[in-house]
Design a protein around this motif. Structure first.
Motif, PDB file in Angstrom:
ATOM      1  N   PHE A 148     -14.276  43.197  41.238  1.00 44.23           N
ATOM      2  CA  PHE A 148     -13.808  43.123  39.776  1.00 44.23           C
ATOM      3  C   PHE A 148     -15.063  42.853  38.712  1.00 44.23           C
ATOM      4  O   PHE A 148     -15.692  41.868  38.952  1.00 44.23           O
ATOM      5  CB  PHE A 148     -12.719  42.006  39.805  1.00 44.23           C
ATOM      6  N   TRP A 149     -14.662  43.483  37.781  1.00 44.48           N
ATOM      7  CA  TRP A 149     -15.367  43.278  36.383  1.00 44.48           C
ATOM      8  C   TRP A 149     -17.083  43.428  36.612  1.00 44.48           C
ATOM      9  O   TRP A 149     -17.841  42.860  35.753  1.00 44.48           O
ATOM     10  CB  TRP A 149     -15.114  41.822  35.951  1.00 44.48           C
ATOM     11  N   ALA A 150     -17.532  44.230  37.538  1.00 38.88           N
ATOM     12  CA  ALA A 150     -18.921  44.476  37.621  1.00 38.88           C
ATOM     13  C   ALA A 150     -19.068  45.818  36.817  1.00 38.88           C
ATOM     14  O   ALA A 150     -18.353  46.768  36.689  1.00 38.88           O
ATOM     15  CB  ALA A 150     -19.263  44.695  38.967  1.00 38.88           C
ATOM     16  N   PRO A 151     -20.377  45.765  35.929  1.00 36.54           N
ATOM     17  CA  PRO A 151     -20.603  46.855  35.151  1.00 36.54           C
ATOM     18  C   PRO A 151     -21.126  48.042  36.396  1.00 36.54           C
ATOM     19  O   PRO A 151     -21.945  47.791  37.097  1.00 36.54           O
ATOM     20  CB  PRO A 151     -21.952  46.390  34.393  1.00 36.54           C
ATOM     21  N   GLU A 152     -20.555  49.360  35.619  1.00 39.94           N
ATOM     22  CA  GLU A 152     -20.929  50.394  36.698  1.00 39.94           C
ATOM     23  C   GLU A 152     -22.491  50.682  36.568  1.00 39.94           C
ATOM     24  O   GLU A 152     -23.027  51.075  37.588  1.00 39.94           O
ATOM     25  CB  GLU A 152     -20.127  51.624  36.361  1.00 39.94           C
ATOM     26  N   SER A 194      -2.450  29.427  48.869  1.00 37.42           N
ATOM     27  CA  SER A 194      -1.384  30.261  48.372  1.00 37.42           C
ATOM     28  C   SER A 194      -1.877  31.569  48.110  1.00 37.42           C
ATOM     29  O   SER A 194      -2.703  31.518  47.099  1.00 37.42           O
ATOM     30  CB  SER A 194      -0.438  29.493  47.365  1.00 37.42           C
ATOM     31  N   GLN A 195      -1.396  32.334  48.348  1.00 42.04           N
ATOM     32  CA  GLN A 195      -2.005  34.069  48.131  1.00 42.04           C
ATOM     33  C   GLN A 195      -1.327  34.047  46.701  1.00 42.04           C
ATOM     34  O   GLN A 195      -2.295  35.001  45.810  1.00 42.04           O
ATOM     35  CB  GLN A 195      -1.496  34.758  49.203  1.00 42.04           C
ATOM     36  N   GLU A 196      -0.251  33.769  46.631  1.00 51.26           N
ATOM     37  CA  GLU A 196       0.325  33.889  45.176  1.00 51.26           C
ATOM     38  C   GLU A 196      -0.373  33.234  44.211  1.00 51.26           C
ATOM     39  O   GLU A 196      -0.717  33.661  43.025  1.00 51.26           O
ATOM     40  CB  GLU A 196       1.702  33.773  45.162  1.00 51.26           C
ATOM     41  N   ARG A 197      -0.695  32.053  44.402  1.00 55.69           N
ATOM     42  CA  ARG A 197      -1.604  31.078  43.178  1.00 55.69           C
ATOM     43  C   ARG A 197      -2.979  32.024  43.109  1.00 55.69           C
ATOM     44  O   ARG A 197      -3.345  32.240  41.963  1.00 55.69           O
ATOM     45  CB  ARG A 197      -1.716  29.742  43.893  1.00 55.69           C
ATOM     46  N   LEU A 201      -4.428  33.762  39.618  1.00 59.10           N
ATOM     47  CA  LEU A 201      -5.523  33.436  38.875  1.00 59.10           C
ATOM     48  C   LEU A 201      -6.319  34.695  38.624  1.00 59.10           C
ATOM     49  O   LEU A 201      -6.992  34.946  37.448  1.00 59.10           O
ATOM     50  CB  LEU A 201      -6.337  32.347  39.713  1.00 59.10           C
ATOM     51  N   LEU A 202      -6.140  35.622  39.612  1.00 65.13           N
ATOM     52  CA  LEU A 202      -6.988  36.902  39.399  1.00 65.13           C
ATOM     53  C   LEU A 202      -6.288  37.663  38.121  1.00 65.13           C
ATOM     54  O   LEU A 202      -6.961  38.186  37.372  1.00 65.13           O
ATOM     55  CB  LEU A 202      -7.100  37.903  40.480  1.00 65.13           C
ATOM     56  N   ARG A 203      -5.048  37.726  38.053  1.00 65.64           N
ATOM     57  CA  ARG A 203      -4.468  38.047  36.956  1.00 65.64           C
ATOM     58  C   ARG A 203      -4.892  37.528  35.629  1.00 65.64           C
ATOM     59  O   ARG A 203      -5.180  38.267  34.511  1.00 65.64           O
ATOM     60  CB  ARG A 203      -2.800  38.297  37.021  1.00 65.64           C
ATOM     61  N   ASP A 204      -4.833  36.223  35.450  1.00 64.32           N
ATOM     62  CA  ASP A 204      -5.377  35.368  34.244  1.00 64.32           C
ATOM     63  C   ASP A 204      -6.715  35.815  34.014  1.00 64.32           C
ATOM     64  O   ASP A 204      -6.855  36.065  32.762  1.00 64.32           O
ATOM     65  CB  ASP A 204      -5.022  34.058  34.415  1.00 64.32           C
ATOM     66  N   GLU A 205      -7.470  35.892  35.085  1.00 63.18           N
ATOM     67  CA  GLU A 205      -9.046  36.301  34.823  1.00 63.18           C
ATOM     68  C   GLU A 205      -9.078  37.724  34.138  1.00 63.18           C
ATOM     69  O   GLU A 205      -9.759  37.954  33.161  1.00 63.18           O
ATOM     70  CB  GLU A 205      -9.851  36.160  35.785  1.00 63.18           C
ATOM     71  N   ASN A 206      -8.244  38.535  34.864  1.00 59.30           N
ATOM     72  CA  ASN A 206      -8.322  39.943  34.450  1.00 59.30           C
ATOM     73  C   ASN A 206      -7.927  40.181  32.940  1.00 59.30           C
ATOM     74  O   ASN A 206      -8.500  40.903  32.192  1.00 59.30           O
ATOM     75  CB  ASN A 206      -7.539  40.629  35.499  1.00 59.30           C
ATOM     76  N   GLU A 207      -6.960  39.503  32.316  1.00 61.32           N
ATOM     77  CA  GLU A 207      -6.388  39.643  31.350  1.00 61.32           C
ATOM     78  C   GLU A 207      -7.283  39.066  29.977  1.00 61.32           C
ATOM     79  O   GLU A 207      -7.315  39.576  29.175  1.00 61.32           O
ATOM     80  CB  GLU A 207      -4.992  38.790  30.922  1.00 61.32           C
ATOM     81  N   PHE A 208      -8.054  37.949  30.608  1.00 58.66           N
ATOM     82  CA  PHE A 208      -9.173  37.389  29.745  1.00 58.66           C
ATOM     83  C   PHE A 208     -10.048  38.397  29.599  1.00 58.66           C
ATOM     84  O   PHE A 208     -10.667  38.385  28.343  1.00 58.66           O
ATOM     85  CB  PHE A 208      -9.616  35.977  30.365  1.00 58.66           C
ATOM     86  N   MET A 209     -10.566  38.970  30.649  1.00 60.11           N
ATOM     87  CA  MET A 209     -11.710  39.960  30.365  1.00 60.11           C
ATOM     88  C   MET A 209     -11.318  41.106  29.750  1.00 60.11           C
ATOM     89  O   MET A 209     -12.347  41.793  28.843  1.00 60.11           O
ATOM     90  CB  MET A 209     -12.099  40.239  32.030  1.00 60.11           C
ATOM     91  N   ALA A 210     -10.015  41.490  30.166  1.00 61.21           N
ATOM     92  CA  ALA A 210      -9.730  42.767  28.993  1.00 61.21           C
ATOM     93  C   ALA A 210      -9.614  42.205  27.604  1.00 61.21           C
ATOM     94  O   ALA A 210      -9.949  43.182  26.813  1.00 61.21           O
ATOM     95  CB  ALA A 210      -8.191  43.077  29.688  1.00 61.21           C
ATOM     96  N   ARG A 244     -12.741  54.124  42.937  1.00 59.68           N
ATOM     97  CA  ARG A 244     -13.200  54.348  41.305  1.00 59.68           C
ATOM     98  C   ARG A 244     -12.109  54.990  40.568  1.00 59.68           C
ATOM     99  O   ARG A 244     -11.700  54.848  39.496  1.00 59.68           O
ATOM    100  CB  ARG A 244     -14.386  55.256  41.186  1.00 59.68           C
ATOM    101  N   THR A 245     -11.135  55.588  41.371  1.00 58.01           N
ATOM    102  CA  THR A 245      -9.984  56.334  40.698  1.00 58.01           C
ATOM    103  C   THR A 245      -8.734  55.663  41.108  1.00 58.01           C
ATOM    104  O   THR A 245      -7.664  55.803  40.576  1.00 58.01           O
ATOM    105  CB  THR A 245     -10.021  57.894  40.830  1.00 58.01           C
ATOM    106  N   ALA A 246      -8.630  54.823  42.088  1.00 53.40           N
ATOM    107  CA  ALA A 246      -7.699  54.480  42.654  1.00 53.40           C
ATOM    108  C   ALA A 246      -6.858  53.205  41.586  1.00 53.40           C
ATOM    109  O   ALA A 246      -7.924  52.743  40.945  1.00 53.40           O
ATOM    110  CB  ALA A 246      -7.661  53.817  44.124  1.00 53.40           C
ATOM    111  N   GLU A 247      -5.854  52.784  41.565  1.00 53.69           N
ATOM    112  CA  GLU A 247      -5.262  51.733  40.958  1.00 53.69           C
ATOM    113  C   GLU A 247      -5.636  50.429  41.625  1.00 53.69           C
ATOM    114  O   GLU A 247      -5.529  50.154  42.732  1.00 53.69           O
ATOM    115  CB  GLU A 247      -3.659  51.784  40.952  1.00 53.69           C
ATOM    116  N   SER A 248      -6.510  49.691  40.952  1.00 50.62           N
ATOM    117  CA  SER A 248      -6.789  48.416  41.165  1.00 50.62           C
ATOM    118  C   SER A 248      -5.622  47.238  41.354  1.00 50.62           C
ATOM    119  O   SER A 248      -4.409  47.621  40.543  1.00 50.62           O
ATOM    120  CB  SER A 248      -7.704  47.787  40.219  1.00 50.62           C
ATOM    121  N   PRO A 249      -5.603  46.478  42.347  1.00 54.57           N
ATOM    122  CA  PRO A 249      -4.532  45.727  42.361  1.00 54.57           C
ATOM    123  C   PRO A 249      -4.161  44.968  41.150  1.00 54.57           C
ATOM    124  O   PRO A 249      -2.978  44.449  40.674  1.00 54.57           O
ATOM    125  CB  PRO A 249      -4.952  44.408  43.344  1.00 54.57           C
ATOM    126  N   LEU A 250      -5.094  44.780  39.976  1.00 58.95           N
ATOM    127  CA  LEU A 250      -4.708  44.474  39.028  1.00 58.95           C
ATOM    128  C   LEU A 250      -4.582  45.233  37.722  1.00 58.95           C
ATOM    129  O   LEU A 250      -4.671  45.026  36.436  1.00 58.95           O
ATOM    130  CB  LEU A 250      -6.096  43.515  38.368  1.00 58.95           C
TER     131      LEU A 250
END
Length: 543
Positions: A148-152, A194-197, A201-210, A244-250
């Motif tokens: 996640f979030w690595a520059p290409e 917890s997998q859900e927890r 956290l990944l969702r929260d971080e992804n929202e922050f990065m976006a 690169r074209t597939a839908e990410s889990p986030l």
């Protein structure tokens, strides 16, 4: 001579009683375990008895030898293991199920940045800035096979102003952020909990990065104070071009790129910075990655079923054949450097090989076909089985179940010896768990649901990839946690081969029962944890 007529009557009564008792024993149903044993046909029993502890010892002593260099994905050792598995499938007479004989080939790339060329400096702060060495700079965040979030490409900034913010700060505005490098500290990622927890956290971080990208930040820098260097930071990364074209889990919302700076000294510098905008600046030159072709392969073969109407439906028996490779750096003259992976998951791999060999000797095969598969890249985040899920060797709509073998050789579990027992992940998620339990009764193996680990480990092996596609899929394990897990000491002499043979026979009998039944195993819709898999099954079958 006189006769005792009373003794004659007693003996006659005794004989009558014995005859009556014999008749009762003959007509009474046998106990449950005996009933189950009688349901194993002599032909099936003869095939299952071909499963040999010594044969598996021979296979595993090669597959987990130093010669295969830990079977890292990708590597020469992994390729040698694939060739060996294919040879055993060929020897058993399985039908090739790949695009290249027994091989299902994924043509991916290895992506590597020249880490030594990374330059990152701070200036303008009231506190002296630390020297940041290349091995301290991590690019993006990797988990579960996703990066996640690595520059290409590369990143080049000179004198970029810093803005120190608390992670998750929702009061930031474009005026504050635009053009500035965000410095923050991400929360510690929960591992093994917890997998859900963790996913939240990944969702929260992804929202922050976006949001940071939307507000115009060119880069986010997070400080990691618990480790001094990037683990595997110089190791090339295997890249699936489809990712690169597939839908990410986030989701695929664009985000700012992320760098993670490791080390206590760097963290102290971060602590010294004032919150908000300040005079400190950052300059960085991060080279773009170079890519080279990489070939990785699943190995697959079919034992074709006998029923004209059902022979084109399948149960999968699988394991992953990769492991962690060789420790780097390591002085091979002084220490063991090879992660042999005998139990994880050489044991499951040779279990698949042995079942393929044993069941191929059946004169009359079960109604349905059995697809034997060994996956690459489980240790990288189930990437081989996820590739299979997108490119199945046989139609997913025709695949009725999967039994995955993982860590079935060691009995020295951290909770105590696990001789004669087999745990199933997601035991009550589908009818497959009960089928394995009935097979265990016939083989003298206790098949059970671990009270805490059965559900927690459901997502941690290659059954998850098929479950996500809607297939009732489970992993069978003897020891969830054992000494030498992911360590160089996981070697073939430590395997309990006699116990492993009992376990493999249990899986073999369950496989035959599923493959010979006219009804397909179903998800347990009463268990709320199966909801996403039930929906995937309905979608797969157009329900």
């Amino acid at each position: 001579m006189t006769f005792n007529t009373t003794g004659k009557r007693e003996r006659a009564t005794l004989r009558a009683s014995l005859v009556l008792l014999l008749l009762i024993c003959i007509t009474m149903p046998p106990p449950a375990s005996a009933q189950q044993g009688e349901r194993v046909s002599p032909r099936w029993r003869a095939a299952l008895e071909q499963v040999s502890a010594e044969s598996m010892r021979g296979h595993l002593s090669f597959l987990s030898s130093d010669a295969l260099e830990g079977r890292k994905t990708p590597s020469r050792g992994l390729d040698l293991a694939a060739e060996y598995i294919a040879a055993q499938f060929r020897r058993a007479g399985l039908e090739p199920a790949g695009d290249d004989g027994y091989f299902q080939t994924a043509n991916w790339q290895m992506s590597a940045r020249d880490a030594s060329a990374t330059r990152l400096t701070f200036a303008g702060a009231s506190t002296p800035a630390p020297e940041v060495r290349p091995e301290q700079v991590g690019v993006g965040f990797s988990v579960a096979g996703f990066n996640f979030w690595a520059p290409e490409g590369g990143v080049s900034l000179s004198g970029a102003r810093l803005l120190k913010v608390a992670f998750g700060n929702s009061a930031l505005s474009r005026e504050q952020v635009e053009g500035r490098v965000i410095v923050t500290e991400f929360p510690e990622f929960p591992r093994g909990g917890s997998q859900e927890r963790a996913f939240q956290l990944l969702r929260d971080e992804n929202e922050f990065m976006a949001r940071m990208r939307t507000f115009g930040s060119p880069l986010v820098v997070s400080f990691e104070r618990r480790t001094e260097r990037v683990r595997g930071g110089r190791t090339p990364r295997l890249v699936d071009p489809e990712s690169r074209t597939a839908e990410s889990p986030l989701g695929n919302t664009p985000t700012a790129p992320l760098l993670i700076i490791h080390g206590a000294e760097a963290a102290r510098f971060f602590d010294s910075l004032p919150v908000g905008a300040g005079p400190a600046t950052l300059s960085i030159n991060l080279p773009a990655p170079a890519e080279t072709p990489a070939r990785v392969r699943n190995v697959a073969g079919i034992l074709r079923g006998s029923d004209p109407a059902l022979r084109d439906t399948y149960i999968i028996v699988s394991a992953h054949y990769d492991h962690l490779g060789v420790r780097d750096p390591c002085d091979a003259q002084k220490e063991d450097c090879v992660f042999n992976g005998a139990n994880d998951d050489g044991s499951g791999t040779v279990g698949v090989i042995e079942l393929a060999s044993a069941l191929s000797k059946l004169e009359v095969r079960p109604r349905r076909s059995i697809l034997f598969v060994t996956f690459f890249g489980e240790e990288l985040g189930l990437v081989g089985s996820r590739y299979y899920g997108r490119h199945p060797a046989v139609p997913l709509q025709k695949t009725i179940a999967q039994v995955n073998l993982e860590q079935i050789g060691r009995t020295d579990d951290s909770e105590g010896p696990q001789v004669g027992s087999l745990a199933v992940t997601g035991f009550d998620y589908s009818e497959v768990g009960a089928t394995l339990a009935r097979a265990g009764e016939a083989e003298g193996v206790r098949v059970f649901k671990h009270p805490t680990k059965s559900d927690a480990y459901f997502a941690r092996s290659d059954n998850q990839s098929l479950a996500d596609a809607g297939i009732p899929a489970h992993t069978a394990s003897v020891a969830f946690e054992f000494p030498d897990y992911h360590a160089v000491g996981d070697e073939w002499p430590k395997i309990d081969y006699a116990n492993m043979a009992r376990v493999v026979r249990t899986v073999g009998l369950a496989t035959l029962n599923i493959a010979d039944a006219t009804a397909e195993p179903r998800w347990n819709e009463q268990n709320p944890k199966t909801a996403p898999y039930v929906e995937a099954w309905k979608k797969l079958h157009g329900k």
